[in-house]
Design an enzyme around this catalytic site. Structure first.
Site, PDB file in Angstrom:
ATOM      1  N   ASP A   1      -8.334  -0.769 -28.776  1.00 56.83           N
ATOM      2  CA  ASP A   1      -7.843   0.531 -28.642  1.00 56.83           C
ATOM      3  C   ASP A   1      -8.574   0.932 -27.355  1.00 56.83           C
ATOM      4  O   ASP A   1      -9.822   0.703 -27.362  1.00 56.83           O
ATOM      5  CB  ASP A   1      -8.345   1.410 -29.901  1.00 56.83           C
ATOM      6  CG  ASP A   1      -7.608   2.660 -29.717  1.00 56.83           C
ATOM      7  OD1 ASP A   1      -7.731   3.520 -28.833  1.00 56.83           O
ATOM      8  OD2 ASP A   1      -6.809   2.883 -30.824  1.00 56.83           O
TER       9      ASP A   1
ATOM     10  N   ASP B   1      -7.780  -1.214 -22.817  1.00 58.47           N
ATOM     11  CA  ASP B   1      -6.280  -0.660 -22.607  1.00 58.47           C
ATOM     12  C   ASP B   1      -5.296  -1.844 -22.710  1.00 58.47           C
ATOM     13  O   ASP B   1      -5.730  -2.892 -22.218  1.00 58.47           O
ATOM     14  CB  ASP B   1      -6.243  -0.009 -21.174  1.00 58.47           C
ATOM     15  CG  ASP B   1      -4.854   0.753 -20.833  1.00 58.47           C
ATOM     16  OD1 ASP B   1      -3.843   0.037 -21.095  1.00 58.47           O
ATOM     17  OD2 ASP B   1      -5.240   1.889 -20.533  1.00 58.47           O
TER      18      ASP B   1
ATOM     19  N   ALA C   1      -0.693   1.237 -30.493  1.00 60.18           N
ATOM     20  CA  ALA C   1      -1.037   1.807 -29.160  1.00 60.18           C
ATOM     21  C   ALA C   1      -0.046   2.350 -28.349  1.00 60.18           C
ATOM     22  O   ALA C   1       0.983   1.794 -28.399  1.00 60.18           O
ATOM     23  CB  ALA C   1      -1.880   0.683 -28.426  1.00 60.18           C
TER      24      ALA C   1
ATOM     25  N   TYR D   1      10.093   9.566 -24.297  1.00 66.22           N
ATOM     26  CA  TYR D   1       9.117   8.685 -25.372  1.00 66.22           C
ATOM     27  C   TYR D   1      10.263   7.933 -26.050  1.00 66.22           C
ATOM     28  O   TYR D   1       9.893   6.923 -26.342  1.00 66.22           O
ATOM     29  CB  TYR D   1       8.335   9.954 -26.074  1.00 66.22           C
ATOM     30  CG  TYR D   1       7.498   9.395 -27.351  1.00 66.22           C
ATOM     31  CD1 TYR D   1       6.447   8.435 -27.515  1.00 66.22           C
ATOM     32  CD2 TYR D   1       8.280   9.867 -28.669  1.00 66.22           C
ATOM     33  CE1 TYR D   1       6.127   8.105 -28.530  1.00 66.22           C
ATOM     34  CE2 TYR D   1       7.572   9.331 -29.863  1.00 66.22           C
ATOM     35  CZ  TYR D   1       6.630   8.503 -29.812  1.00 66.22           C
ATOM     36  OH  TYR D   1       6.224   8.027 -30.971  1.00 66.22           O
TER      37      TYR D   1
ATOM     38  N   LYS E   1      10.109   3.806 -26.549  1.00 65.94           N
ATOM     39  CA  LYS E   1       9.901   3.447 -27.738  1.00 65.94           C
ATOM     40  C   LYS E   1      11.006   2.598 -28.185  1.00 65.94           C
ATOM     41  O   LYS E   1      10.872   1.296 -28.786  1.00 65.94           O
ATOM     42  CB  LYS E   1       9.628   4.278 -28.621  1.00 65.94           C
ATOM     43  CG  LYS E   1       8.193   5.035 -28.616  1.00 65.94           C
ATOM     44  CD  LYS E   1       7.020   4.279 -28.626  1.00 65.94           C
ATOM     45  CE  LYS E   1       6.780   3.869 -30.116  1.00 65.94           C
ATOM     46  NZ  LYS E   1       5.098   3.334 -30.339  1.00 65.94           N
TER      47      LYS E   1
ATOM     48  N   ASN F   1       8.405  11.841 -38.915  1.00 64.09           N
ATOM     49  CA  ASN F   1       7.122  12.685 -38.782  1.00 64.09           C
ATOM     50  C   ASN F   1       6.040  12.278 -39.830  1.00 64.09           C
ATOM     51  O   ASN F   1       6.243  12.457 -40.922  1.00 64.09           O
ATOM     52  CB  ASN F   1       7.314  14.239 -39.130  1.00 64.09           C
ATOM     53  CG  ASN F   1       8.008  14.693 -37.764  1.00 64.09           C
ATOM     54  OD1 ASN F   1       8.948  14.232 -37.352  1.00 64.09           O
ATOM     55  ND2 ASN F   1       7.509  16.020 -37.230  1.00 64.09           N
TER      56      ASN F   1
ATOM     57  N   ARG G   1      12.593  18.381 -40.703  1.00 64.47           N
ATOM     58  CA  ARG G   1      12.088  16.997 -40.327  1.00 64.47           C
ATOM     59  C   ARG G   1      11.766  16.399 -41.669  1.00 64.47           C
ATOM     60  O   ARG G   1      11.351  16.954 -42.764  1.00 64.47           O
ATOM     61  CB  ARG G   1      10.726  17.195 -39.444  1.00 64.47           C
ATOM     62  CG  ARG G   1      10.851  18.009 -38.268  1.00 64.47           C
ATOM     63  CD  ARG G   1      11.447  17.079 -37.308  1.00 64.47           C
ATOM     64  NE  ARG G   1      12.476  17.866 -36.303  1.00 64.47           N
ATOM     65  CZ  ARG G   1      11.713  18.659 -35.195  1.00 64.47           C
ATOM     66  NH1 ARG G   1      10.482  18.760 -35.449  1.00 64.47           N
ATOM     67  NH2 ARG G   1      12.335  19.444 -34.569  1.00 64.47           N
TER      68      ARG G   1
ATOM     69  N   GLY H   1      14.007  19.166 -25.805  1.00 65.03           N
ATOM     70  CA  GLY H   1      13.778  17.893 -25.910  1.00 65.03           C
ATOM     71  C   GLY H   1      13.707  17.639 -27.646  1.00 65.03           C
ATOM     72  O   GLY H   1      13.196  16.450 -27.725  1.00 65.03           O
TER      73      GLY H   1
END
Ligand SMILES: NC(=O)c1ccc[n+]([C@@H]2O[C@H](COP(=O)([O-])OP(=O)(O)OC[C@H]3O[C@@H](n4cnc5c(N)ncnc54)[C@H](O)[C@@H]3O)[C@@H](O)[C@H]2O)c1
Length: 311
Positions: free
Chosen positions: A31, A51, A73, A140, A144, A169, A207, A267
């Site tokens: 991390d 990283d 990550a 994103y 992903k 969520n 959600r 979005g």
């Protein structure tokens, strides 16, 4: 089993590390502490501050010899992904590809991947199952989802096992209450500090809120033989509106002020909740923590650990 958890100093990753350590695994963490915290990492786990794009990753995988990599990550901020899409792709796509290349080179058996409901975009039908069309509304979600293709391809071409868990969520202790995302942590933090809570849009957007311990438990289940080479939704199977969440949290924190309503955010999905039959059928996984209990635990955590505003 030797397991490497990327993002293991972050919100969800640190709970996954806890669950894996408690299950008796030997755990190392990679991390860069971009949003994670050293204090989140279980003392029995070895933290490598790095990283995932760094060339030094290879040496760490060589040294740690993980059988499984659990990949959490990521650049996780939806709005940042839209403002800085190249940065998002550099971490979520190229960083992950770098990690997968290391996994192949070092004979890693399996990769467990933290995917997201953001891949679906605005649902055509509810609840959203894994066969639902993929139409992300943010960068994103694109980055992903693209990794899921790499995972499938690497499994077919090179025999690298994987399970991609699509989270809804997620909320719970250690979530960043200062960020732009994570409405439970943001509201809980603001309520405990006596600040105004702004609901984006009319508050009727719904959600699927899943408690982080349920997510960690699913990860611990799939590091072994269990878990198909496939994507698997996690979730509660029900939608909770933001207005309802606000009321719940106000009651739990003793917050008496009304919510302030602001413009809806571009979005963001309006209403989504997951079908979780595949998780039940293939893993025997079902959510166990109710919204009431999960919110109570979260509020207690922020009250005890301080939800003070950043200086
Ligand atoms: N929180 C949610 O509701 C949610 C929903 C769906 C999917 N996810 C996924 O779950 C995972 C964890 O998310 P989270 O909410 O715990 O966020 P988080 O920001 O708390 O965790 C991400 C971790 O990754 C680390 N990190 C970021 N960039 C890195 C890099 N380049 N190299 C090494 N480490 C890096 C951060 O320091 C942090 O510890 C992410 O992959 C995210 O996409 C989260």
């Amino acid at each position: 089993m030797r397991i490497l958890v990327t993002g293991g100093a972050g919100f969800i990753g640190s709970h996954v590390v806890d669950a894996l350590v408690e299950a008796g695994h030997d755990v190392a963490v990679v991390d860069n502490l971009a949003s994670g915290r050293r204090a989140n990492v279980h003392p029995a786990a070895r933290l490598h501050m790095l990283d995932i794009r760094d060339t030094g990753l290879d040496a760490i995988v060589t040294r740690e010899r993980p059988e499984v990599i659990v990949h959490h990550a990521a650049q996780v901020d939806v709005r940042k992904s839209t403002a800085e899409p190249i940065h998002d792709a550099e971490i979520n796509l190229l960083g992950t590809l770098h990690l997968l290349q290391c996994a192949l080179r070092h004979g890693v058996r399996k990769v467990v991947y933290a995917s997201t409901a953001a891949v679906y975009g605005e649902p055509e039908y509810l609840p959203v199952d894994e066969e639902h069309p993929i139409r992300p509304l943010c960068e994103y979600g694109v980055s992903k989802h693209t990794v899921e293709h790499y995972l499938h391809m690497y499994a077919v071409n090179y025999g690298l096992d994987y399970t991609a868990l699509r989270y809804p969520n997620v909320y719970g202790p250690r979530q960043d209450p200062h960020g732009e995302a994570g409405v439970v942590a943001i509201f809980a933090g603001k309520m405990l500090r006596g600040e105004t809570c702004v609901i984006n849009g009319d508050g009727n957007q719904g959600r699927d809120f899943l408690y982080v311990a349920d997510v960690a438990r699913a990860n611990a289940m799939v590091v072994g033989e269990a878990g198909p080479r496939a994507v698997v939704n996690l979730g509660t199977g029900v939608a909770t509106t933001i207005n309802h969440l606000f009321e719940h949290l106000a009651a739990a924190t003793g917050y008496a002020r009304p919510a302030v309503y602001g413009p809806a955010k571009v979005g963001e999905t309006y209403r989504i909740y997951h079908a979780v039959q595949r998780a039940a059928d293939t893993l025997g996984w079902r959510p166990e923590v109710t919204l009431d209990d999960g919110l109570a635990n979260t509020v207690r955590y922020f009250a005890e650990h301080g939800a003070a505003a950043r200086p």
